[in-house]
Structure formats: structure tokens, C-alpha cells
Design a protein around this motif. Structure first.
Motif, PDB file in Angstrom:
ATOM      1  N   PRO A   1      -8.179  19.826  -3.230  1.00 54.05           N
ATOM      2  CA  PRO A   1      -7.097  18.887  -2.913  1.00 54.05           C
ATOM      3  C   PRO A   1      -7.159  17.599  -3.735  1.00 54.05           C
ATOM      4  O   PRO A   1      -6.112  17.051  -4.106  1.00 54.05           O
TER       5      PRO A   1
ATOM      6  N   PHE B   1     -15.562   5.017   6.970  1.00 57.60           N
ATOM      7  CA  PHE B   1     -16.113   4.949   5.610  1.00 57.60           C
ATOM      8  C   PHE B   1     -17.348   5.850   5.474  1.00 57.60           C
ATOM      9  O   PHE B   1     -17.453   6.673   4.575  1.00 57.60           O
TER      10      PHE B   1
ATOM     11  N   LEU C   1       1.251   4.200  -2.859  1.00 54.78           N
ATOM     12  CA  LEU C   1       1.080   5.628  -2.568  1.00 54.78           C
ATOM     13  C   LEU C   1       2.321   6.402  -2.980  1.00 54.78           C
ATOM     14  O   LEU C   1       2.235   7.456  -3.590  1.00 54.78           O
TER      15      LEU C   1
ATOM     16  N   PHE D   1     -10.324   0.494   1.197  1.00 54.39           N
ATOM     17  CA  PHE D   1      -9.707   1.395   2.159  1.00 54.39           C
ATOM     18  C   PHE D   1      -8.525   2.149   1.551  1.00 54.39           C
ATOM     19  O   PHE D   1      -8.337   3.336   1.796  1.00 54.39           O
ATOM     20  N   GLY D   2      -7.735   1.432   0.761  1.00 52.55           N
ATOM     21  CA  GLY D   2      -6.604   2.090   0.100  1.00 52.55           C
ATOM     22  C   GLY D   2      -7.068   3.262  -0.753  1.00 52.55           C
ATOM     23  O   GLY D   2      -6.531   4.370  -0.674  1.00 52.55           O
ATOM     24  N   LEU D   3      -8.109   3.025  -1.549  1.00 52.80           N
ATOM     25  CA  LEU D   3      -8.631   4.089  -2.411  1.00 52.80           C
ATOM     26  C   LEU D   3      -9.235   5.219  -1.581  1.00 52.80           C
ATOM     27  O   LEU D   3      -9.081   6.397  -1.898  1.00 52.80           O
ATOM     28  N   LEU D   4      -9.905   4.826  -0.501  1.00 52.40           N
ATOM     29  CA  LEU D   4     -10.522   5.827   0.367  1.00 52.40           C
ATOM     30  C   LEU D   4      -9.463   6.737   0.969  1.00 52.40           C
ATOM     31  O   LEU D   4      -9.588   7.960   0.998  1.00 52.40           O
ATOM     32  N   LEU D   5      -8.397   6.088   1.437  1.00 51.32           N
ATOM     33  CA  LEU D   5      -7.308   6.817   2.073  1.00 51.32           C
ATOM     34  C   LEU D   5      -6.707   7.822   1.101  1.00 51.32           C
ATOM     35  O   LEU D   5      -6.505   8.992   1.414  1.00 51.32           O
ATOM     36  N   LEU D   6      -6.460   7.321  -0.102  1.00 48.75           N
ATOM     37  CA  LEU D   6      -5.752   8.131  -1.079  1.00 48.75           C
ATOM     38  C   LEU D   6      -6.621   9.259  -1.630  1.00 48.75           C
ATOM     39  O   LEU D   6      -6.197  10.406  -1.707  1.00 48.75           O
ATOM     40  N   PHE D   7      -7.858   8.930  -1.999  1.00 45.61           N
ATOM     41  CA  PHE D   7      -8.638   9.895  -2.771  1.00 45.61           C
ATOM     42  C   PHE D   7      -9.686  10.656  -1.966  1.00 45.61           C
ATOM     43  O   PHE D   7     -10.271  11.603  -2.473  1.00 45.61           O
ATOM     44  N   ILE D   8      -9.961  10.221  -0.747  1.00 44.83           N
ATOM     45  CA  ILE D   8     -10.975  10.942   0.014  1.00 44.83           C
ATOM     46  C   ILE D   8     -10.459  11.395   1.377  1.00 44.83           C
ATOM     47  O   ILE D   8     -10.531  12.569   1.708  1.00 44.83           O
ATOM     48  N   LEU D   9      -9.889  10.460   2.142  1.00 45.25           N
ATOM     49  CA  LEU D   9      -9.419  10.864   3.482  1.00 45.25           C
ATOM     50  C   LEU D   9      -8.258  11.847   3.378  1.00 45.25           C
ATOM     51  O   LEU D   9      -8.191  12.833   4.113  1.00 45.25           O
ATOM     52  N   ASN D  10      -7.364  11.595   2.449  1.00 43.19           N
ATOM     53  CA  ASN D  10      -6.225  12.479   2.251  1.00 43.19           C
ATOM     54  C   ASN D  10      -6.668  13.903   1.850  1.00 43.19           C
ATOM     55  O   ASN D  10      -6.274  14.878   2.505  1.00 43.19           O
ATOM     56  N   PRO D  11      -7.522  14.051   0.849  1.00 43.70           N
ATOM     57  CA  PRO D  11      -8.037  15.413   0.565  1.00 43.70           C
ATOM     58  C   PRO D  11      -8.783  16.024   1.742  1.00 43.70           C
ATOM     59  O   PRO D  11      -8.693  17.230   1.974  1.00 43.70           O
TER      60      PRO D  11
ATOM     61  N   LEU E   1       0.823  -1.203   0.000  1.00 47.61           N
ATOM     62  CA  LEU E   1       0.000   0.000   0.000  1.00 47.61           C
ATOM     63  C   LEU E   1       0.861   1.259   0.000  1.00 47.61           C
ATOM     64  O   LEU E   1       0.660   2.189  -0.784  1.00 47.61           O
TER      65      LEU E   1
ATOM     66  N   VAL F   1     -14.219   3.716  -4.976  1.00 46.25           N
ATOM     67  CA  VAL F   1     -14.730   3.447  -3.631  1.00 46.25           C
ATOM     68  C   VAL F   1     -15.844   4.449  -3.334  1.00 46.25           C
ATOM     69  O   VAL F   1     -15.734   5.639  -3.615  1.00 46.25           O
TER      70      VAL F   1
END
Lengths: 428, 295, 274
Positions: free
Chosen positions: C125, C111, A16, B22-32, A12, C148
Motif C-alpha cells: 500500500p 506513534f 492530502l 503526524f501529517g506524514l505519519l497519517l499519510l505514509f504509515i497509518l494510511n497504508p 492538511l 517521520v
């Protein structure tokens, strides 16, 4: 088990990491000596055609420069996001009232040195130059100017035996004369109204404000002081309050103005007098061929009160500070907005010119109806306040107008809140 | 010991199932989201690369901003109206078309059609239909002798116009969500109830509603979130929160400050206050509707 | 009798629901000057006076923005996005609904919380990330960031959790892997929910506007809603073209829905209930 989790985490993280480092700049580099300029603008088929024409002649003249024009739907959102993300084009189209905030935030470059070197500034109308000058520097080159006038339904005037308004700018009707005509035309039972004093009717937006600020100026008032530091004593002056109360009364006591009307009320024959700019001529001719200019409708100069003032300002071109090729960008801007380019622009788009030389070059600009707009632009035009806070000022003023008209509330009280809001923003 | 490792293995499998999401969520939503949160502590203009630290100033300023409270009030007003109306209508439609009979597919499709018209176009259509003088909606009202409803120019009823548009647009979708839920209720339950002499109303309250609880929870929570975030109809149908600012919602407030005033710090601060409010409401709803994941 | 009333009620609702849509579709066959001409109750309020296909000719013959090209672009994005979305979101939903693991509740709330943030607040962002990846002006930018979707996970969790745990235990004892259980047990039992999610994902993709607006500037890669919006200019809008394009654009989704709706018919045959 833990091993798997560790592996997952590593995978992961590396995804990134790789992703984050994949930074590829796609800027118009200068391979084999050809500079590629990107140029963004909003949607407008006729203007687009004119620009394609100008790009072609420009590229012939400057074989080492290539201009890529991109048309953006919802242009302001697109350009602002791009400026924010460092992906802005070299040249951007810019709307007059937003200029100061782009300049203040360092998004666009001043053009004074270029104008000094290549000339062409003296030929521009003073009021246009003023509208593009922020803190003593000029930040954009005008494609054209804009003005508004009194579009009236000739049939409705004649049917009601109303004297027709003048064609010469210096003979403009006063508010009272317009009101008198509007009263005679209004037939509210049948949904016919005499006068819509706001451009596009009562709905939020810059068009509304563009057409309403002149009432304050015509009455001898203003929205803020000359140095744009306060609204106190200006928006709440007796003159400004009188202007706003006059507009309010049109919708209420006088009953000549509709708060809401059908789409396109003017060409559909249910509105006697509307306020629009020269662009409307082509629209009416194309979309309403049965509604004939000179027979069914005509244009008169914008009304006046104790003073005669008209609004100005339109679309312009600017160089973004993100551009790697500002000098080349200027060459293109000068090609389009300079004396020769401006003539091509007028021929293809019929927009009100910002240059004296263009105004003199075309016969139809010196005859009815374009002469009205030309004379107004020369003699009576006043720019909106050039300040980064203009967007907030404009919204506040629009809100004030709407609440006064829709709620029929007391103008004196309503302006107090607006003055406070504007002062707060100016104080920051 | 064996059970323990069994559980452990299940947990690993579970994480693997979640990992792509979760990986996609982290990268594209939680991070922004994290970046926006940081922005909210700064004075930063959308188009400028300069920023200066303000601490909590944006938040303090917002808590004294009457227009922010007003926008929150408008959002809640809309949500409180639209949630019961839309949910009740969607469930009614689902019950009407749940059983198979000739032509039922046509009705289902018709009820679903508004959902596939883009929100932007639908909002424009309603703007025209609501026109006081010439809009289809008001011409019909006037034609059958009812008073016209000037949604576009009367601040007192403007929001009702958005409620009608929102319900019209979304009820077809929630209808199919309910249909999917009704599909999971075994028919023998109804048959048994009927043998016991339960009428249709009793059957609805004792079988349908309790067994639809999870779906109902989903519908209510999602409708709440969507309702609170409503934006496009405000922008298009009401031409930017009109008449006289009566439909300016919180999402409109955020958009206006971010993209019109270009005051990114202030806009993101508003977004996070709004975020916390929505989140708390959703969590309370989840608790009340007890629609939790299984443990 | 009851059935007659029911069908009548359904018909009335259908008429009300269809009114705005029919007005749009019928207006797409009008010339621009006719669209707002009729303002009295009557036949021509809905039915065009002079039928014309001009708007349809216009939208397909636009040199700069040919509608068919945009429909294909959008179709590609919608199909790919829907497929990937269904896979990723149903995996996660299955795990939340039927599996036991630490931090489940917290993860689920994380989520879900992403649905509570207005998109306008994270758009910039998100744009920067796409820029840093070098994805601007690519279909990837329109597909990957939106795979997602907590909404979809939430929807499927509600349906997966109805699957009896005993069924899963039984499969485990038979030695089935979790992946097998997912595909052989969970998915077949939840078709209506999965189809529902598929349809709404597809519609969402088909509706894409704001995000496409900022990440795609190359005309050739643009999506359908941008094309429709481009008929609205600063000074006026060609409503005839907007309506014609919207009509065309809603056809694919309608066909898909018509074909898939058999999954909403109650599985067990009805008997004795009237």
C-alpha cells in the motif's frame, strides 16, 4: 485557538487531496508513432549483453518500436510489487515454476494466437511447451531450457581407482553405481565426501527441489497426480518413500553425503560428485581457472533408477496483461525467442536451447559435454507440476527433504504431514 | 481564566510541533496500515486485481495454522535470548568507554563499526563464518580445541547463531544510546557517593542504573520490537529460515506468504495479529518500566 | 592495575568485534578463487596470499552500475533525509516530552504503534501511494515517506523529558516562545541524543534496500545497497566485489562517527574517581 486548528486541518486535508490527485501515468505512450516497450528482467551480465544485441537488431528492423530493458535486483519482489501496483512493464521475464500462478491471476497473456499466426511452436521441445502450458494455453516463450547432470571430480575418481562414469545419456549410471563410486571416494576424516545428491546442498530453495524431484520420478513415484488434485498415493507411494529414504541414507548410514560443506566444495576438491546444470561450466572456467575441465573434472549424465528422468524448465518471456502494446511486445519476444534469436542467444549465453533447430545448428551442442544436456532434454525431461500452487508444493517438499535429512527421521511418517499440507492447498 | 488560556495556548503550540510528524505519519504509515487491515479481510492475490470478501476467515485459518504458531514461538525464543544479552553487553561497553582517556575514541569507533555494515552484508559474512568446515568462526573454535558449532545445519542451535549476529551488529548502537544517557548523569553525584564510601558496584546500582531508567526503557522496548521483527538474517544467514525451518520467525512467515505465496490477505492478517501482540508487549513494558511521558 | 585489566578487556572485545569486519575487508583484496580457499587455522585465513586491487577496480569501472554515482545518490538522500527527519521528529518529541495538551498519551501510543508493524506488511500500500503521487523513480520517494520515525521520537522523548520543567517555566516567564525554548534550551541540552538519532538515521538511509528496490527502477537513481546486491547473481556471487563495495560504503559513516563522538564524553570534568 480553534481557528488555528481549523486552518491546520484545512491545510492538511488539502495537502492530502492534492497529493492523492496527482496521478501521473508514466506509461510508454506512442508519441510521434514510436511505441516504447518496457522489459524487465533479473540480473545476469552475459544474458544482458545478448539481449542488448538482440534489441539493437530488433529496433533496426522495427524503427517504430523502442525497447527499454530494465535490470532488477531481487527481480521477483520488484516485478510482483509492480504487477500489484499496476506499474508493470509490457514484457516480463518469467521463471518456469511461477508461470501458473501468474497465469491463474491474470497477470500475463496467453500466446497461442501469436504462435498460430507466426509459427515457431513446433520447433520447441515438447517438454518445454508442456512446462509453459497452463489450462491448455501457452503463457510464455522460452529463452532456453535447463537440465542437470552429474559433475564429477575426475582426480578423486582416478586417485581412488574408481571407474569413470559414461558420457552418453542412454548409458547413465544407476543410483547404486553412483553410490558405489561415492563410497570409495568418501574420506570423511579429511572432509572429503563422495556425493551431494541435492543441488547446492541442504539449503532451502527451488534449486534443491529442482534436483530432488527427479529421484521420485526415477523411482516410479511422483509428488502429485497428473491432474494435480492430490498428493495421496503419490508422495506417500512406496516408490516415492523408497526414493526419499535412499537420499536420507546417503547422509546417514552410507555417510557419503555432507549435510554441510564449505563454499564451492566441488572446485575446491572436497566433493566427488555434484549435481548442477550447464551454467556451472562457465562459472567453473571463469572463477576456478586452475580446475581444468577434462583433467580435473568432467560431466556424466544424470543418474537413473527404474526409470530415467531429468528435470527441465528455465527462464522465459511473457506479455503482461497490463501492457498497452501486446502485439508489439510479441514482435520483440518472437525476435528474441524465435529460430534466429534463439541462435544468437545460444551463441552469447551458452544456455541449453529450447529449440530443436538451435540444437542442430551448433556443433558443440552435439559433442561432449553439451550433448549430455541436449539428449536429456530431448529424451528424458519431465516438467515440474504446472499449477498456481507449485510454490507451496515446492516449499513443502523442500521442508520434507530437510527435516528427513537433518533430523534423520522416518520417511514414512514425515511424508504424511507433507501429503496433508499439499492436499490442503490443492483443495482450496 | 488566565491560566486556562495559557494552557490552551500551550496545547495549540504542542499540536503545531507535532503536526508535521503526524501529517506524514497519517499519510505514509497509518494510511497504508489501514489499507493492509482492510486487505486482511479479503482473499487477494498480490499480483491480481480481483479480491473477494472473506470476513474473519483469514484470521480463523491462521489461528489453526501450526506453522504460524511455530513462527511466533521462534520469534519469541529469539527475543527472550537477545534482549538481556544485548542490553547487558551494550551497557558494559558504554561503561567501559564512557570516560575520556587517550585512545578511547578508537575503542568507541571499533565497537560501533558493526552497526554501519549493512545488515544484508553482515548476514552474508556470518553465513560464511558459521560454515561448519571452513568458516572462520568454526576454524578458530576447532583450532583452539573447542567443539565446532554448526549453526547452519543444527536446528537446535541455529537461533543462537542469529543471537550472536544480532548482538554483534546492534550492541555498538545501544552502547552510544547508553553513553548519551550516562552523559546526563552529573558527576558530582558519583563524587558525593564516593565520599560516603560507596564502592563501584554500589555506585552502579544506586546511581547509574536508576538514573538510566528512561534510556533503559527505550533500549528494552526498541530491542523487543526489533527482535520480534527480525528478518534479514533469517533470510540471508539461514537461507530462508533453515536449517529444517528452525529459524522461521513471524516476520519471515509474513514475507513468505505475502511475496512467495502471494497470498496478501493471509499475510496481512498474520501481520495484524503479530502487530497486536507486539503492541501489547510494548505497552506492558512501558507500564512496568514506568517510562511515561511527562504530564 | 584495574585500568590495565580494563584496557586488556577492551582490547579483547575489540578484536572479537573486529574479526568479521577484518575478514570482510581483507577478503576484498583477494581474488575470487582465494576467498574460500583457506580452511585451516593459520596466517592466510585472514591475510590474503596474493594481494589484489582488482575488486576495487571492478566496482568503479562497471559501466552499468558505477559505484561512485550510487554513493553520491545515497549521500544526497541520507543527508537530506537525516536533516528533515531530525527536525520533524525532534519537534514532535519535544512536544510529547515537555508540553501539556489533551490526548497526549493516545497520540504517543499511535506513534509508537507504527513501530510494531512489519514493513513487509505495509510495503505494497505504501508503494501505491507513491505511485499515485507520481513519485516513482524520484528521490522524493526515498526521502519523504521515511521522514517521520516513531523510533526517533521515542528516543528523543526519553532525553527531552530529563530537562527540568523549571527551566522551561523560567523561560516562559521571560517571554520566550516555545520555538525559542526548543532551540535555545531543549536542543543544546540534548546534543548526545540528537547526534545519536542523526547517526542512526543516516545509517538507516545508507542501508536502504527493499524500499529503494521497488520505488526506483531507473539505474541512474539507484542507491548503494542495490549496487552491492547486484553483484549477487542467481547462480553465483562475486564476493570480492561485494566486500570491496561494502568496505568503501562504510567509510563515510565511520568518518562521521569519529568526528561526532566527542559529544559522548561526559561534559563535567572528572576528578578523584579512579
Amino acid at each position: 485557538m480553534k481557528k488555528i486548528l481549523v486552518v491546520i486541518s484545512i491545510v492538511l486535508m488539502s495537502v492530502l487531496f492534492i497529493a492523492c490527485n496527482n496521478d501521473s501515468a508514466t506509461d510508454g505512450g506512442s508519441e510521434d508513432g514510436v511505441v516504447e516497450l518496457s522489459f524487465w528482467r533479473h540480473e545476469h551480465p552475459e544474458e544482458e549483453a545478448a539481449l542488448r544485441n538482440l534489441i539493437e537488431s530488433f529496433e533496426e528492423e522495427h524503427p517504430n518500436i523502442k525497447v527499454n530493458m530494465e535490470i532488477q535486483t531481487d527481480y521477483e519482489t520488484a516485478i510482483r510489487t509492480a504487477l500489484s501496483g499496476g506499474t508493470a512493464p509490457d514484457i516480463m521475464q518469467i521463471d518456469g515454476p511461477t508461470l501458473a500462478s501468474y497465469a491463474e491471476n491474470g497477470a500475463i497473456l496467453p500466446l497461442d494466437e501469436y504462435y498460430e499466426r507466426d509459427g515457431g511452436k513446433d520447433d520447441l521441445l515438447d517438454s518445454v511447451v508442456e512446462s509453459l502450458t497452463y489450462e491448455d494455453q501457452m503463457y510464455a516463450a522460452p529463452l532456453n531450457d535447463a537440465s542437470v547432470a552429474m559433475f564429477y571430480n575426475k582426480k578423486l575418481f582416478e586417485e581412488n581407482g574408481v571407474e569413470l562414469p559414461p558420457t552418453e545419456a542412454e548409458e547413465a549410471w544407476t543410483w547404486e553405481e553412483v553410490l558405489e563410486a561415492a563410497k570409495q571416494i568418501t574420506d570423511a576424516e579429511n572432509g572429503i565426501y563422495g556425493w551431494q545428491p541435492s543441488m547446492g546442498g541442504v539449503q532451502p530453495g527451488e534449486a534443491q527441489v529442482f534436483s530432488l524431484l527427479p529421484y521420485l520420478w526415477q523411482a516410479g513415484g511422483d509428488i502429485v497426480d497428473e491432474d494435480i488434485t492430490t498428493a495421496s498415493g503419490y508422495l506417500d507411494s512406496d516408490e516415492s518413500i523408497r526414493a526419499l529414504d535412499f537420499i536420507r541414507s546417503l547422509y546417514h548410514e552410507e555417510g557419503v553425503a555432507p549435510i554441510e560443506q564449505q563454499e564451492d566444495p566441488f572446485p575446491n576438491g572436497v566433493l566427488g560428485i555434484s549435481v548442477v546444470g550447464p551454467w556451472e561450466i562457465a562459472y567453473l572456467e571463469n572463477e576456478f581457472p586452475d580446475f581444468v575441465f577434462g583433467e580435473d573434472w568432467d560431466i556424466a549424465p544424470l543418474w537413473r533408477d527404474s526409470e530415467q528422468v531429468t528435470p527441465n524448465g528455465s527462464w522465459n518471456m511473457a506479455i503482461t496483461s497490463q501492457s498497452d502494446f501486446p502485439d508489439e511486445a510479441w514482435l520483440f519476444i518472437d525476435w528474441v525467442t524465435g529460430e534466429e534469436g534463439a541462435k544468437v542467444w545460444y551463441e552469447k549465453t551458452r544456455n541449453l536451447p529450447a529449440r530443436e533447430s538451435t540444437m542442430e545448428a551448433f556443433e558443440d551442442l552435439n559433442s561432449h559435454p553439451m550433448k549430455i544436456f541436449v539428449d536429456q532434454a530431448r529424451e528424458y525431461a519431465k516438467p515440474r507440476p504446472v499449477t498456481p500452487d507449485y510454490i507451496v508444493i515446492s516449499q513443502t517438499f523442500g521442508d520434507l527433504f530437510e527435516s528427513v535429512v537433518i533430523n534423520n527421521s522416518d520417511v514414512g511418517t514425515a511424508v504424511e504431514g507433507a501429503v496433508e499440507d499439499i492436499n490442503n492447498v490443492l483443495a482450496e | 481564566m488566565k491560566i486556562f488560556s495559557q494552557r490552551n495556548r500551550e496545547a495549540v503550540a504542542a499540536y503545531l510541533f507535532i503536526l508535521p510528524a503526524f501529517g506524514l505519519l497519517l499519510l505514509f504509515i497509518l494510511n497504508p496500515m489501514a489499507q493492509s487491515l482492510i486487505t486482511s479481510f479479503y482473499d487477494v492475490n498480490l499480483i491480481s486485481d480481483q479480491r473477494s470478501f472473506l470476513g474473519m476467515e483469514n484470521y480463523q485459518h491462521l489461528l489453526n495454522d501450526a506453522s504460524f504458531y511455530q513462527s511466533l514461538g521462534n520469534s519469541f525464543y529469539f527475543a527472550i535470548l537477545v534482549i538481556p544479552i544485548q542490553t547487558a553487553l551494550a551497557l558494559t561497553l558504554a561503561l567501559l568507554v564512557k570516560r575520556s582517556f587517550p585512545g578511547v575514541g578508537v575503542f568507541r569507533t571499533i565497537y560501533f563499526i558493526p552497526f554501519i555494515i549493512s545488515m544484508g552484508v553482515a548476514s552474508s559474512i556470518f553465513r560464511m563464518m558459521y560454515n561448519k568446515e571452513a568458516g572462520l568462526f568454526n576454524v578458530i573454535l576447532d583450532g583452539i580445541g573447542l567443539p565446532v558449532l554448526p549453526f547452519l545445519s543444527n536446528p537446535d542451535i541455529a537461533m543462537i547463531g542469529i543471537v550472536i549476529l544480532g548482538t554483534w551488529k546492534s550492541m555498538g548502537f545501544f552502547m552510544i544510546v547508553f553513553l548519551a544517557g550516562l552523559n546526563n548523569i552529573p558527576n558530582d553525584l558519583y563524587e558525593a557517593a564516593q565520599i560516603d564510601g560507596a564502592g563501584p558496584i554500589k555506585r552502579f546500582f544506586s546511581i547509574t542504573l536508576p538514573l538510566l531508567k528512561k534510556v533503559m526503557a527505550f533500549v528494552i522496548i526498541i530491542t523487543t520490537m526489533d527482535a520480534l521483527k527480525i528478518f534479514i538474517p533469517i533470510y540471508v544467514t539461514m537461507a530462508g529460515g533453515g536449517p529444517a525451518g528452525s529459524t522461521r520467525t513471524a516476520a519471515y512467515f509474513i514475507y513468505n506468504h505475502a511475496f512467495q505465496h502471494m497470498d496478501m490477505g493471509y499475510a496481512t492478517a498474520a501481520a495484524f495479529i503479530f502487530f497486536i501482540i507486539i503492541l501489547i508487549i510494548s505497552l506492558i513494558q512501558m507500564r512496568v518500566l514506568r517510562s511515561d511521558v511527562e504530564y | 592495575m584495574l585500568n590495565v585489566i580494563k584496557v586488556m578487556l577492551m582490547t579483547v572485545i575489540a578484536f572479537i568485534v573486529l574479526l568479521p569486519v577484518s575478514w570482510m575487508v581483507l577478503s576484498s583484496f583477494r581474488l575470487e578463487e582465494e576467498i574460500f580457499k583457506f580452511t585451516e587455522l593459520g596466517y592466510h585465513l585472514l591475510i590474503p596470499e596474493n594481494w589484489t586491487l582488482q575488486n576495487y577496480r571492478d566496482i568503479f569501472s562497471e559501466n552499468q552500475r558505477p559505484l561512485d554515482r550510487y554513493m553520491l545518490n545515497t549521500l544526497f538522500i541520507a543527508v537530506t533525509g537525516t536533516f528533515l527527519g531530525l527536525l520533524v521528529n525532534s519537534f514532535a518529541a519535544f512536544s510529547f516530552a515537555k508540553m501539556r495538551f489533551p490526548l497526549k498519551r493516545s497520540l504517543f501510543v499511535i506513534f509508537l504503534s507504527t513501530l510494531a508493524i512489519p514493513f513487509e506488511a505495509i510495503m505494497v500500500p505504501q508503494y501505491m501511494i507513491i505511485r499515485d503521487f507520481g513519485w516513482l523513480d524520484t528521490y522524493t520517494a526515498l526521502i519523504v515517506p521515511q521522514i517521520v520515525w516513531a523510533f526517533g521520537i521515542f528516543l528523543l522523548v526519553q532525553f527531552f523529558s530529563d530537562i527540568p520543567r523549571s527551566l522551561i517555566e523560567a523561560a516562559r516567564i521571560d517571554g520566550a516562545s516555545w520555538l525559542t525554548i526548543f532551540f535555545r534550551v531543549a536542543v543544546p541540552m540534548s546534543w548526545p541524543a540528537i547526534i545519536t538519532l542523526g547517526i542512526i538515521t543516516f545509517v538507516g538511509k545508507w542501508d536502504e534496500f527493499l524500499w529503494a528496490l521497488i520505488v526506483i527502477s531507473d539505474d541512474a537513481k539507484q542507491v548503494i545497497q542495490i549496487a552491492i546486491a547486484s553483484y549477487s547473481l542467481e547462480t553465483y556471487t562475486s564476493w570480492g566485489m561485494v566486500f570491496a563495495a561494502s568496505t568503501i560504503a562504510s567509510i563515510p559513516t565511520m568518518i562521521i562517527f569519529l568526528l561526532l563522538q566527542k559529544y559522548y564524553i561526559q561534559g563535567v570534568t572528572t576528578s578523584g574517581i579512579k
